[in-house]
Design an enzyme around this catalytic site. Structure first.
Site, PDB file in Angstrom:
ATOM      1  CB  THR A 207      -0.920   0.052   1.235  1.00 45.96           C
ATOM      2  OG1 THR A 207      -0.116   0.008   2.422  1.00 45.96           O
ATOM      3  CG2 THR A 207      -1.907  -1.096   1.234  1.00 45.96           C
ATOM      4  CG  ASN A 209       1.251   3.251   4.431  1.00 42.32           C
ATOM      5  OD1 ASN A 209       0.545   2.886   5.350  1.00 42.32           O
ATOM      6  ND2 ASN A 209       1.865   2.398   3.618  1.00 42.32           N
ATOM      7  CD  GLU A 262      -2.262   0.982   5.721  1.00 41.32           C
ATOM      8  OE1 GLU A 262      -1.383   0.210   5.310  1.00 41.32           O
ATOM      9  OE2 GLU A 262      -3.005   0.730   6.686  1.00 41.32           O
TER      10      GLU A 262
END
Length: 319
Positions: A207, A209, A262
């Protein structure tokens, strides 16, 4: 579009112009309807179309404990205003000193002397000047005195009035789809990608962030279908906009405490986005945040979330 942050930056003799005044937080469909009238009036009068706005929000200065959370950070607000076709925007720093200006002083120094207004377009509930003492009737009297017209627009949005307050309420509950109906586009939050726990990569869902200090109003915790925008890339770049599953929350399955945003770009494990400026546009909330009893249960749900995101986004063109 010309962008000014102080009256001294406006060229001497600027004008004639058609001017409107407002916070324009979110630049929603109601705002754009007003701005369309400003532009139409300006073209008819061979004048410049100008919006005057404030930063920070006046309430943040006058009543900090009641200040609304910002839907769109200033940079995005200006980009959205430019997209309407305006010729110029004046961003005035709202201070206690400015709050003390009388309606007469404000109109004379800003609309008349600085911008050479030939018309001012406002909503019927417009208030301005010290203690909001100026209204439409005040503006009309000042227009008669200084030679500009006043165009008053009724509330827009039919039975449901389009407003920034309404957008804030919808986003706060996670109803980003309804908020998008008012905004005319998906709600966006943005920031520079930072390192997280790298747990997503370990689970097969790396992901991007966002930092704790991100731009835009963060909605209720949950999992969302959306778009990951790589803002440093040119608009024509095929890699600029990617379909994404977005998680907002504290990762309760792993006993997290810090609230995070995320975004997992669907089917992409090859991206290195650290340090990039990104936007996350939220299309639909799929479910609230949940705590799972095992990593296996979480992975099963994540796979389902990704498929739901794919279904939601397949028929939608990103903004």
């Amino acid at each position: 579009m010309l962008r000014w942050t102080d009256l001294t930056q406006i060229p001497e003799g600027f004008g004639p112009s058609v001017v409107t005044l407002g916070n324009f937080d979110g630049v929603h469909r109601g705002h754009r309807a007003v701005l369309a009238t400003v532009i139409e009036q300006a073209r008819e009068r061979d004048a410049q179309a100008v919006a005057v706005t404030f930063d920070p929000h006046p309430v943040a200065v006058l009543r900090p404990d009641q200040a609304p959370r910002t839907i769109t950070p200033l940079g995005l607000r200006l980009d959205l205003l430019e997209g309407t076709g305006l010729d110029a925007v004046l961003v005035q720093e709202f201070t206690a000193e400015l709050a003390g200006w009388t309606p007469e002083r404000y109109v004379e120094e800003v609309f008349v002397e600085a911008l050479g207004a030939t018309a001012v377009v406002v909503g019927e509930d417009t208030r301005f000047g010290v203690r909001n003492s100026g209204d439409v009737s005040t503006l009309r009297a000042l227009g008669d005195k200084h030679g500009f017209d006043v165009v008053v627009l009724k509330d827009l949005g039919g039975d449901t009035r389009w407003s920034s307050s309404q957008v804030r309420e919808l986003v706060a509950t996670g109803d980003v789809a309804a908020a998008a109906e008012i905004l005319g586009r998906p709600h966006r939050i943005s920031g520079t990608v930072v390192h997280g726990d790298h747990r997503g990569r370990e689970l097969g869902y790396p992901t991007a962030n966002l930092p704790q200090e991100m731009g835009g109003l963060v909605p209720a915790d949950g999992v969302y279908a959306g778009w990951l925008l790589r803002l440093d890339r040119p608009e024509e770049d095929a890699e600029r906009v990617l379909p994404a599953a977005v998680s907002i929350g504290t990762n309760p399955t792993f006993d997290g405490h810090q609230r995070r945003v995320e975004a997992y770009a669907l089917d992409r494990t090859d991206l290195d986005l650290y340090g990039e400026q990104v936007g996350v546009e939220l299309v639909e909330r799929l479910r609230p945040t949940e705590r799972f009893d095992s990593v296996e249960e979480l992975l099963e749900q994540m796979a389902h979330d990704v498929e739901r995101c794919r279904e939601v986004l397949t028929s939608i063109v990103p903004s």
